[in-house]
Write an enzyme that holds these catalytic residues in place. Sequence first.
Site: not given
Ligand code: NDP
Length: 516
Positions: A287, A321
């Site tokens: 998502e 999001c």
């Molecule tokens: P990120 O993509 O930066 O991070 C999401 C998760 O992925 C975190 O736990 C992060 O860890 C982890 N992560 C980062 N790099 C990697 C990798 N290479 N491999 C595996 N995991 C990784 O998103 P945000 O946390 O900033 O959240 C915001 C985003 O989420 C926005 O784009 C928003 O639109 C979306 N979102 C979508 C929703 C939906 O239902 N469609 C709902 C809520 C948000 P770490 O924090 O350690 O970097």
Amino acid sequence: MKLEAFRNMRILDFKSPQDKSKMEEALSKSRSQFGKTYKAFIGGKWIDTGDKITSVNPANPSEIVGYVANCTEKEIDMAFDAAENAFKEWRFSKASERAAYLVKIAKIMDESRYELDSWMVYEVGKNWIEADGDVAEAIDTLNYYAHEALRYSKGYKPYQVYGEKNEVKYVPIGSGVVIPPWNFPVAILTGMTAAAIVAGNTVLLKPASIASVIGAKVAEIFSEAGLPKGVFNFVPGSGSKIGDYLVKSPRTRFIAFTGSKDVGLRINELAAKHQEGQKWIKRVILEMGGKDAIVVDETADLDAAAEGIVVSAFGNQGQKCSACSRVIAVDAIYDKLIEKITERAKKIKVGDTSDFENWMGPVSSDEAFKKITGYIEIGKKEGKLVLGGNRIGNVGFFIEPTIFAEVGPNSRIAQEEIFGPVLSVIRAKDFDDAVKIFNSTEYGLTGGVYTKDKNRIKRAKAEFNVGNLYINRKITGALIGVQPFGGFNMSGTDSKSGGRDYLLLFLQAKSISEKI
Ligand code: NDP
């Protein structure tokens, strides 16, 4: 097992002196715990990893909210051992037993409601109402998925042929990885984890780093519920350091991810590649982001539209999001609507959300602050700044609600996800033009329309290409069980969390035919 009928939790009323004083108490108690260290939870034990993640208060980044164990490949391997071991029995446990754990977790979470709310105020800058909505949603997912587990456990009876008994059962898939974002640090983290577990799988949960203290608080609740060892494992760590290892591992059966498009696509690519010893095609549930729009036409109630737009655009600092980041207004009411939106947005109080009066808090981190202010500079070249655009103060990551008018539909601020309090208002010639603009991004998460024209409502239902469509109301705040949530196109795999299709993503169907 008989579960109570599902009902969405009500949000606390912080205007009542009782709820307000309980929240103030929780805020001061949590503050007194700043700087504590939290451990990983693997195979039923709390584990120290040596290295730590430092999590700060975005309203005042010199304040350390807490330290959280930083897991390395060694702890991930231990967690896989524990999860695989636990799966051997958990997969055969009764759905009713698993559902009962979820109900228990929901109960503990409800008892810890003010405390969880307060940690979200401090660690991610949510206002009280947004924070409580997050916890309420988490409790809803637990109760809803408990019901869903019982429903799926019945399987279904396919058509029968003479001389055989034919049945279809749903069985769990294995041990997998849950990777939530920071912005719904209780609800999304709990929802993805609970769905996987109640379906009979075992989980390695890696929280978002900037919300890892809240992750640890939720992990404490899961551990208190007494799930069998290894069913739930909490492995905090930096996504950029351990993310690939978790995703690529041949031991990973599924990945449930919510986050940005770039990370989601990377996970999709890495997970698709077969690794030595891997016995399955990984199930990938993604998502991702949005560039969500509200269309307003000349028949609309402009006051209601302006109200819905401002709440959708600036709630949680635009870091949802589902947030409205584009308004597409038809020419006939464009100027009037801008006036009304600006008037309302001007009244928003921005500041440290530990004070209930502040409706908008800081953005989540220094990185987010730089990204958003970078887009504001781009916006100044691409559109006409009509409100905001500045930092507030020089301590926390506070940004004014910002509105750009006369934004071209294909400009960067109208196409790329900013994930902050920045709204682009686009002029459309007429409704036909508005529909085209609405569908012109690569995303397809939420969207809405304000109109009194029945025919246009019909067209929006048919032509607006989004997973969640809202008519004459705000476009945020989907309720579990009521508005199943998930997006089209680059917004993800349209998993519809909080809906009847969701648990199926963590199950596989087994068809059994017995000669009689
Ligand atoms: P990120 O993509 O930066 O991070 C999401 C998760 O992925 C975190 O736990 C992060 O860890 C982890 N992560 C980062 N790099 C990697 C990798 N290479 N491999 C595996 N995991 C990784 O998103 P945000 O946390 O900033 O959240 C915001 C985003 O989420 C926005 O784009 C928003 O639109 C979306 N979102 C979508 C929703 C939906 O239902 N469609 C709902 C809520 C948000 P770490 O924090 O350690 O970097």
